[in-house]
Design an enzyme around this catalytic site. Structure first.
Site, PDB file in Angstrom:
ATOM      1  CG  HIS A  32    -124.869  24.917  -3.551  1.00 42.32           C
ATOM      2  ND1 HIS A  32    -123.860  25.443  -2.771  1.00 42.32           N
ATOM      3  CD2 HIS A  32    -125.259  23.770  -2.950  1.00 42.32           C
ATOM      4  CE1 HIS A  32    -123.653  24.644  -1.737  1.00 42.32           C
ATOM      5  NE2 HIS A  32    -124.489  23.627  -1.823  1.00 42.32           N
ATOM      6  CG  ASN A  69    -124.691  30.486  -5.615  1.00 46.56           C
ATOM      7  OD1 ASN A  69    -123.551  30.654  -6.054  1.00 46.56           O
ATOM      8  ND2 ASN A  69    -124.949  29.633  -4.630  1.00 46.56           N
ATOM      9  CG  ASP A 111    -125.608  27.674  -0.540  1.00 46.00           C
ATOM     10  OD1 ASP A 111    -125.316  28.527  -1.392  1.00 46.00           O
ATOM     11  OD2 ASP A 111    -124.755  27.022   0.091  1.00 46.00           O
ATOM     12  CB  SER A 161    -129.384  23.631  -7.038  1.00 42.15           C
ATOM     13  OG  SER A 161    -129.571  22.325  -6.535  1.00 42.15           O
TER      14      SER A 161
HETATM   15  C1  GAR Z   1    -118.438  25.071  -8.982  1.00 44.94           C
HETATM   16  O1  GAR Z   1    -118.390  23.683  -8.798  1.00 44.94           O
HETATM   17  C2  GAR Z   1    -119.605  25.659  -8.214  1.00 44.94           C
HETATM   18  O2  GAR Z   1    -120.728  24.822  -8.198  1.00 44.94           O
HETATM   19  C3  GAR Z   1    -119.012  25.798  -6.847  1.00 44.94           C
HETATM   20  O3  GAR Z   1    -117.710  26.261  -7.065  1.00 44.94           O
HETATM   21  C4  GAR Z   1    -117.230  25.727  -8.295  1.00 44.94           C
HETATM   22  C5  GAR Z   1    -116.662  26.850  -9.130  1.00 44.94           C
HETATM   23  O4  GAR Z   1    -115.942  26.343 -10.207  1.00 44.94           O
HETATM   24  N1  GAR Z   1    -119.776  26.710  -6.042  1.00 44.94           N
HETATM   25  C6  GAR Z   1    -119.911  26.608  -4.730  1.00 44.94           C
HETATM   26  O5  GAR Z   1    -119.375  25.726  -4.090  1.00 44.94           O
HETATM   27  C7  GAR Z   1    -120.772  27.675  -4.094  1.00 44.94           C
HETATM   28  N2  GAR Z   1    -121.032  27.366  -2.731  1.00 44.94           N
HETATM   29  P1  GAR Z   1    -115.334  27.312 -11.293  1.00 44.94           P
HETATM   30  O6  GAR Z   1    -114.514  28.367 -10.576  1.00 44.94           O
HETATM   31  O7  GAR Z   1    -114.493  26.421 -12.131  1.00 44.94           O
HETATM   32  O8  GAR Z   1    -116.480  27.917 -12.069  1.00 44.94           O
END
Ligand code: GAR
Length: 214
Positions: free
Chosen positions: A104, A102, A140, A131
């Site tokens: 994060h 994942n 997480d 991360s």
């Molecule tokens: C990213 O910023 C990722 O780090 C976050 O969602 C976004 C997805 O962007 N993930 C989380 O918050 C997980 N808890 P994307 O749809 O443009 O790839």
């Protein structure tokens, strides 16, 4: 890949595959949101995709069981959660133990969960980051594989910080996937193995997108 949102990480991985540095193939895109950008991207790219709305299922376990059965059907070597914004039931995590990562948007163990950018700002942090970790049943909380750091600048709000972090997330995720695809990193082992040795601290992404040991 599992995604709920716009799918910029999926797009970045597809770009890294097309450009050469990531020797991999995206065999399926899975989502809880049929209208997500990630699903639209998968369709455009001709990648198998399945989106199942949670409200069409009796409970979390039933939704996860259906979604992860579709994941299993494409026989992935690795499952990449890239903005998959649902908690995954312990049973489904265990089904793919040591094969799911994942990304994060925080320097874990700081700020698991939501609103990571706002929480980093509220805490007055001088640095923020992202991360990549192995998925375990606790949210997480799995072994950290890699991180990228960016400075918090005067005048940053959550949106500005998120926007500056996003391209570094893309480099972090595709670089980490490349380490896994080439066998330099092995997450089927506990502790995780990197370059033949137990990984003691997350790798750190340099500005030139190479990694150094943390
Ligand atoms: C990213 O910023 C990722 O780090 C976050 O969602 C976004 C997805 O962007 N993930 C989380 O918050 C997980 N808890 P994307 O749809 O443009 O790839």
């Amino acid at each position: 890949m599992l995604a709920s949102g716009r799918g910029s990480n999926l797009q970045a991985l597809l770009g890294a595959i097309a450009a050469g540095p990531l020797p991999a193939r995206v065999v399926g895109v899975f989502s809880d949101k049929p209208a997500s950008g990630a699903i639209a991207l998968a369709r455009e790219a001709g990648i198998a995709n399945v989106a199942l709305r949670p409200r069409d299922f009796a409970d979390r376990d039933a939704h996860d069981e259906a979604l992860f059965s579709a994941v299993a059907a494409v026989q992935p070597d690795l499952i990449v959660c890239a903005g998959y914004l649902r908690i995954i039931s312990a049973a489904s995590v265990r089904r793919f133990e040591g094969r799911m990562i994942n990304i994060h948007p925080s320097l874990l163990p700081k700020y698991p969960g939501l609103d990571t950018h706002a929480r980093a700002l509220a805490a007055g942090d001088a640095e923020h980051g992202a991360s990549v970790h192995v998925v375990v049943p606790e949210l997480d909380a799995g072994p950290l594989l890699s991180q990228v750091r960016i400075p918090v600048l005067a005048g940053d709000d959550a949106a500005a910080l998120a926007a500056r972090l996003l391209p570094r997330e893309h480099a972090l995720l595709s670089g980490t996937c490349a380490l896994l695809a080439t066998g330099w990193m092995d997450i089927s082992r506990d502790p995780v193995v990197f370059d033949g040795q137990p990984l003691r601290a997350p790798l750190v992404l340099n500005d030139d997108d190479t990694f150094r040991e943390g």
